[in-house]
Design an enzyme around this catalytic site. Structure first.
Site, mmCIF file in Angstrom:
data_model
loop_
_atom_site.group_PDB
_atom_site.id
_atom_site.type_symbol
_atom_site.label_atom_id
_atom_site.label_comp_id
_atom_site.label_asym_id
_atom_site.label_seq_id
_atom_site.Cartn_x
_atom_site.Cartn_y
_atom_site.Cartn_z
ATOM 1 N N GLY A 147 39.819 45.010 53.436
ATOM 2 C CA GLY A 147 39.141 46.127 52.766
ATOM 3 C C GLY A 147 37.649 45.846 52.688
ATOM 4 O O GLY A 147 37.243 44.767 52.281
ATOM 5 N N ARG A 202 42.654 45.657 59.131
ATOM 6 C CA ARG A 202 43.683 44.712 58.698
ATOM 7 C C ARG A 202 44.584 44.484 59.907
ATOM 8 O O ARG A 202 44.951 45.435 60.585
ATOM 9 C CB ARG A 202 44.497 45.293 57.538
ATOM 10 C CG ARG A 202 43.671 45.624 56.296
ATOM 11 C CD ARG A 202 44.587 45.975 55.138
ATOM 12 N NE ARG A 202 43.907 46.685 54.067
ATOM 13 C CZ ARG A 202 43.234 46.112 53.085
ATOM 14 N NH1 ARG A 202 43.122 44.802 53.039
ATOM 15 N NH2 ARG A 202 42.665 46.836 52.133
ATOM 16 N N ASP A 240 41.327 37.948 50.440
ATOM 17 C CA ASP A 240 42.484 37.070 50.551
ATOM 18 C C ASP A 240 43.092 36.999 51.968
ATOM 19 O O ASP A 240 43.257 35.920 52.543
ATOM 20 C CB ASP A 240 43.498 37.642 49.545
ATOM 21 C CG ASP A 240 44.695 36.774 49.391
ATOM 22 O OD1 ASP A 240 44.536 35.691 48.835
ATOM 23 O OD2 ASP A 240 45.777 37.183 49.853
ATOM 24 N N THR A 277 35.026 41.160 48.650
ATOM 25 C CA THR A 277 36.067 42.092 48.209
ATOM 26 C C THR A 277 35.671 42.645 46.850
ATOM 27 O O THR A 277 35.090 41.914 46.033
ATOM 28 C CB THR A 277 37.454 41.411 48.105
ATOM 29 O OG1 THR A 277 38.337 42.282 47.361
ATOM 30 C CG2 THR A 277 37.418 40.076 47.373
ATOM 31 N N ASP A 326 37.725 43.262 44.616
ATOM 32 C CA ASP A 326 38.763 42.893 43.643
ATOM 33 C C ASP A 326 38.410 41.694 42.767
ATOM 34 O O ASP A 326 39.035 41.484 41.735
ATOM 35 C CB ASP A 326 40.085 42.583 44.371
ATOM 36 C CG ASP A 326 40.600 43.778 45.153
ATOM 37 O OD1 ASP A 326 40.271 44.917 44.770
ATOM 38 O OD2 ASP A 326 41.341 43.578 46.141
ATOM 39 N N ASP A 374 39.084 38.632 43.296
ATOM 40 C CA ASP A 374 40.328 37.867 43.120
ATOM 41 C C ASP A 374 40.417 36.622 43.995
ATOM 42 O O ASP A 374 41.503 36.145 44.306
ATOM 43 C CB ASP A 374 41.535 38.786 43.413
ATOM 44 C CG ASP A 374 41.537 39.304 44.831
ATOM 45 O OD1 ASP A 374 40.512 39.165 45.526
ATOM 46 O OD2 ASP A 374 42.561 39.862 45.264
ATOM 47 N N ARG A 385 44.004 45.519 43.377
ATOM 48 C CA ARG A 385 45.228 44.893 43.897
ATOM 49 C C ARG A 385 46.004 44.244 42.759
ATOM 50 O O ARG A 385 46.285 44.914 41.779
ATOM 51 C CB ARG A 385 44.868 43.885 44.991
ATOM 52 C CG ARG A 385 45.618 44.096 46.272
ATOM 53 C CD ARG A 385 44.968 43.405 47.442
ATOM 54 N NE ARG A 385 44.451 42.113 47.147
ATOM 55 C CZ ARG A 385 44.948 40.950 47.578
ATOM 56 N NH1 ARG A 385 46.020 40.959 48.337
ATOM 57 N NH2 ARG A 385 44.378 39.808 47.292
HETATM 58 O O1 F6P Z 1 41.301 44.768 48.439
HETATM 59 C C1 F6P Z 1 40.493 45.884 48.269
HETATM 60 C C2 F6P Z 1 41.317 47.103 47.965
HETATM 61 O O2 F6P Z 1 40.428 48.198 47.779
HETATM 62 C C3 F6P Z 1 42.276 46.980 46.786
HETATM 63 O O3 F6P Z 1 41.633 47.121 45.550
HETATM 64 C C4 F6P Z 1 43.254 48.084 47.093
HETATM 65 O O4 F6P Z 1 44.512 47.792 46.526
HETATM 66 C C5 F6P Z 1 43.348 48.045 48.602
HETATM 67 O O5 F6P Z 1 42.169 47.408 49.064
HETATM 68 C C6 F6P Z 1 43.451 49.401 49.254
HETATM 69 O O6 F6P Z 1 43.631 49.191 50.604
HETATM 70 P P1 F6P Z 1 43.486 50.310 51.722
HETATM 71 O O7 F6P Z 1 42.024 50.594 51.896
HETATM 72 O O8 F6P Z 1 44.085 49.695 52.923
HETATM 73 O O9 F6P Z 1 44.195 51.518 51.214
#
Ligand code: F6P
Length: 319
Positions: free
Chosen positions: A11, A72, A103, A125, A127, A129, A171
């Site tokens: 992300g 991803r 992560d 990120t 997050d 985290d 997340r």
């Molecule tokens: O890790 C960043 C994040 O924005 C999280 O907060 C969220 O759960 C996830 O990515 C959303 O992922 P995507 O953009 O693949 O929907």
């Protein structure tokens, strides 16, 4: 080390661009060649690799997103896919790689390092985290986006004397909810790290309303439950006029704050220094405003800890 690569993965987060800029400029400052890998690990495996110059990273310091694009790639956990990536790097003469991401990106960097290709992880990120760093690149900007939304929602919540449930990202971590809830003066903050009691929340809201409170703001981390589901349950319990706002991907965009730009510049540059010093297999971070680095393989075994004192404080201030 003569040639290094840089990629962004997972992300995206505001501040990835200033981090790329720092990697490129720091490397060129030290007479290295730098290659941009476009589209994360997927671009690495398919060989979407181009040389970057000083000008390639001009005019990006203030832009959200990532000029290298991101993706991803769940298949990157397969050894054959990792080998393909290493082949591509070697074909371009690249000897070290800076991976900017969260992560999942660190897991990729760890796998490449374990196979003998030195990588340095830079925490990017929203997050917050990643273990081993107090702050990740993008967290501060995301917080400011959430605060802006909470302030606006507060206006309409007061006008209509409503309760608002605001679902934020993060997340499995509650950092965005906690910091934004505290900064936004939320009545209640729900984070995955702490259990909540619906009866107690309902009671607090009722007491607030009896004291003349015109609105209530509840910030829910996505790792706890869906805001919509929580709103329904709350409505059944309290019959307050409740609305739900899911902030979603707006939290990932926008011009990085000064804090994120400075953090990204420091961490990106440090990652290059580590590669120059021959220290692959590390991740960089910030602790008490000092740059730190630690073993990327160990980093993933540690657990990210959220500041529970802040949670306690938020409860005390929202009585
Ligand atoms: O890790 C960043 C994040 O924005 C999280 O907060 C969220 O759960 C996830 O990515 C959303 O992922 P995507 O953009 O693949 O929907």
């Amino acid at each position: 080390m003569k040639k290094i690569g840089v990629l962004t993965s997972g992300g995206d987060s505001p501040g990835m661009n200033p981090a790329i800029r720092a990697v490129v400029r720091k490397a060129i400052f030290h007479n290295l060649e730098v290659y941009g890998i476009y589209g994360g690990y997927a671009g690495l495996v398919s060989g979407n690799i181009k040389k970057l110059e000083l000008g390639s990273v001009g005019d990006i310091i203030h832009r959200g997103g990532t000029m290298l694009y991101s993706a991803r790639l769940p298949e990157f956990k397969n050894k054959e896919v990792q080998q393909k990536a290493i082949e591509q790097l070697k074909n371009h003469g690249i000897e070290g790689l800076v991976v900017i991401g969260g992560d999942g990106s660190y897991r990729g960097a760890k796998a490449l390092t374990e196979q003998g290709f030195p990588c340095v992880g830079v925490p990017g990120t929203i997050d917050n985290d990643i273990p081993g760093t107090e702050f990740t690149i993008g967290f501060d900007t995301a917080l400011n986006t959430v605060i802006d939304a909470i302030d606006k929602i507060r206006d309409t919540a007061t006008s209509h004397e409503r309760t608002f449930v605001i679902e934020v990202m993060g997340r499995d971590a509650g950092d965005i909810a906690l910091w934004a809830g505290l900064a936004g003066g939320a009545e209640t903050i729900l984070i995955p790290e702490e259990n909540y009691d619906m009866d107690e929340i309902a009671e607090r809201l009722k007491k607030g309303s009896e004291r003349g409170k015109k609105h209530s703001i509840i910030v829910v981390a996505e790792g706890v439950c869906s805001g919509v589901e929580f709103g329904k349950q709350l409505n059944e319990k309290t019959h307050f006029d409740t609305r739900v706002s899911v902030l979603g991907h707006i939290q990932r965009g926008g011009s990085p704050t000064a804090f994120d730009r400075v953090l990204a510049s420091r961490l990106g540059a440090r990652a290059v220094e580590l590669l120059i010093e021959g220290k692959g297999g590390r991740a960089v971070g910030i602790e008490k405003n000092h740059l730190v680095d630690y073993d990327i393989i160990e980093a993933l075994d540690k657990k990210h800890t959220l500041d529970l004192d802040l949670f306690k404080l938020s409860k005390e201030l929202s009585i």
